[in-house]
Design a protein around this motif. Structure first.
Motif, PDB file in Angstrom:
ATOM      1  N   ASP A   1      51.319  30.457  35.383  1.00 28.49           N
ATOM      2  CA  ASP A   1      51.929  30.375  36.712  1.00 28.49           C
ATOM      3  C   ASP A   1      50.779  30.277  37.712  1.00 28.49           C
ATOM      4  O   ASP A   1      50.131  31.269  38.032  1.00 28.49           O
ATOM      5  CB  ASP A   1      52.780  31.618  36.961  1.00 28.49           C
TER       6      ASP A   1
ATOM      7  N   ALA B   1      41.657  35.827  36.759  1.00 29.76           N
ATOM      8  CA  ALA B   1      42.431  34.896  37.582  1.00 29.76           C
ATOM      9  C   ALA B   1      41.767  33.519  37.613  1.00 29.76           C
ATOM     10  O   ALA B   1      42.440  32.495  37.472  1.00 29.76           O
ATOM     11  CB  ALA B   1      42.589  35.447  39.000  1.00 29.76           C
TER      12      ALA B   1
ATOM     13  N   ALA C   1      50.573  29.732  40.976  1.00 31.12           N
ATOM     14  CA  ALA C   1      50.709  30.485  42.228  1.00 31.12           C
ATOM     15  C   ALA C   1      50.367  31.957  42.008  1.00 31.12           C
ATOM     16  O   ALA C   1      49.679  32.580  42.831  1.00 31.12           O
ATOM     17  CB  ALA C   1      52.114  30.334  42.786  1.00 31.12           C
ATOM     18  N   ARG C   2      50.823  32.508  40.896  1.00 29.67           N
ATOM     19  CA  ARG C   2      50.530  33.912  40.576  1.00 29.67           C
ATOM     20  C   ARG C   2      49.036  34.116  40.341  1.00 29.67           C
ATOM     21  O   ARG C   2      48.457  35.101  40.799  1.00 29.67           O
ATOM     22  CB  ARG C   2      51.337  34.330  39.342  1.00 29.67           C
TER      23      ARG C   2
ATOM     24  N   LYS D   1      43.088  35.943  45.132  1.00 29.02           N
ATOM     25  CA  LYS D   1      42.958  36.346  46.534  1.00 29.02           C
ATOM     26  C   LYS D   1      42.894  37.861  46.675  1.00 29.02           C
ATOM     27  O   LYS D   1      42.091  38.395  47.431  1.00 29.02           O
ATOM     28  CB  LYS D   1      44.125  35.797  47.361  1.00 29.02           C
ATOM     29  N   ARG D   2      43.770  38.571  45.939  1.00 29.50           N
ATOM     30  CA  ARG D   2      43.762  40.037  45.992  1.00 29.50           C
ATOM     31  C   ARG D   2      42.433  40.592  45.496  1.00 29.50           C
ATOM     32  O   ARG D   2      41.861  41.501  46.098  1.00 29.50           O
ATOM     33  CB  ARG D   2      44.901  40.605  45.148  1.00 29.50           C
TER      34      ARG D   2
ATOM     35  N   GLN E   1      46.578  32.279  41.565  1.00 29.25           N
ATOM     36  CA  GLN E   1      45.883  32.141  42.849  1.00 29.25           C
ATOM     37  C   GLN E   1      46.045  33.386  43.704  1.00 29.25           C
ATOM     38  O   GLN E   1      45.102  33.824  44.359  1.00 29.25           O
ATOM     39  CB  GLN E   1      46.395  30.898  43.590  1.00 29.25           C
ATOM     40  N   GLU E   2      47.226  33.975  43.687  1.00 34.89           N
ATOM     41  CA  GLU E   2      47.458  35.217  44.438  1.00 34.89           C
ATOM     42  C   GLU E   2      46.612  36.361  43.874  1.00 34.89           C
ATOM     43  O   GLU E   2      46.047  37.154  44.624  1.00 34.89           O
ATOM     44  CB  GLU E   2      48.950  35.575  44.413  1.00 34.89           C
ATOM     45  N   SER E   3      46.499  36.435  42.551  1.00 39.99           N
ATOM     46  CA  SER E   3      45.655  37.461  41.917  1.00 39.99           C
ATOM     47  C   SER E   3      44.199  37.285  42.330  1.00 39.99           C
ATOM     48  O   SER E   3      43.498  38.264  42.585  1.00 39.99           O
ATOM     49  CB  SER E   3      45.761  37.375  40.393  1.00 39.99           C
TER      50      SER E   3
END
Length: 134
Positions: free
Chosen positions: A89, A123, A91-92, A98-99, A94-96
């Protein structure tokens, strides 16, 4: 063309099971290439992509640690987690990333820094496998 059986297994179950002509994995000491008939070996895996070469194609699997067991006719990868490129996934991932980057910039204490650094590596590995940037 000779082939070797490859099994990638996680605590959640099997991720990959097929015949390939070559396996390339990232171990704790660097990359290793495995062809049919390779000598028996066991090696710890790092965070990285496992490249599974077939006749005219290469499949990618994002692996996050574990062990690689090589036998002349079979390669078994026991991974902490693994995802084939088609199952990631984006998007998931990429979000990981960023966090993890935000935590690294906050730099609260050494334990959080190491955890964030590993989370960022995982990530980025997933993003690179998804995009085929290996």
């Amino acid at each position: 063309m000779k082939t070797i059986t490859v099994n990638i297994v996680t605590p959640d179950g099997p991720v990959y099971d097929s015949e390939v002509s070559m396996v390339i994995a990232v171990t704790a000491t660097g990359e290793i290439g495995v062809l049919p008939g390779h000598i028996p070996t066991v090696a710890p895996l790092g965070i990285g992509a496992v490249r599974l070469k077939k006749e005219n194609s290469t499949e990618l699997v994002a692996v996050n640690g574990g062990f690689l067991e090589i036998r002349p006719e079979k390669v078994t990868i026991l991974a902490q987690s693994a995802e084939s490129a088609t199952d990631i996934d984006l998007a998931r991932a990429q979000e990981s990333a960023k966090r993890a980057e935000a935590l690294l910039q906050a730099n609260k204490d050494e334990i959080d820094f190491k955890r964030a650094e590993l989370a960022l590596k995982r990530a980025m590995n997933r993003i690179n496998v998804y995009e085929g940037n290996i």
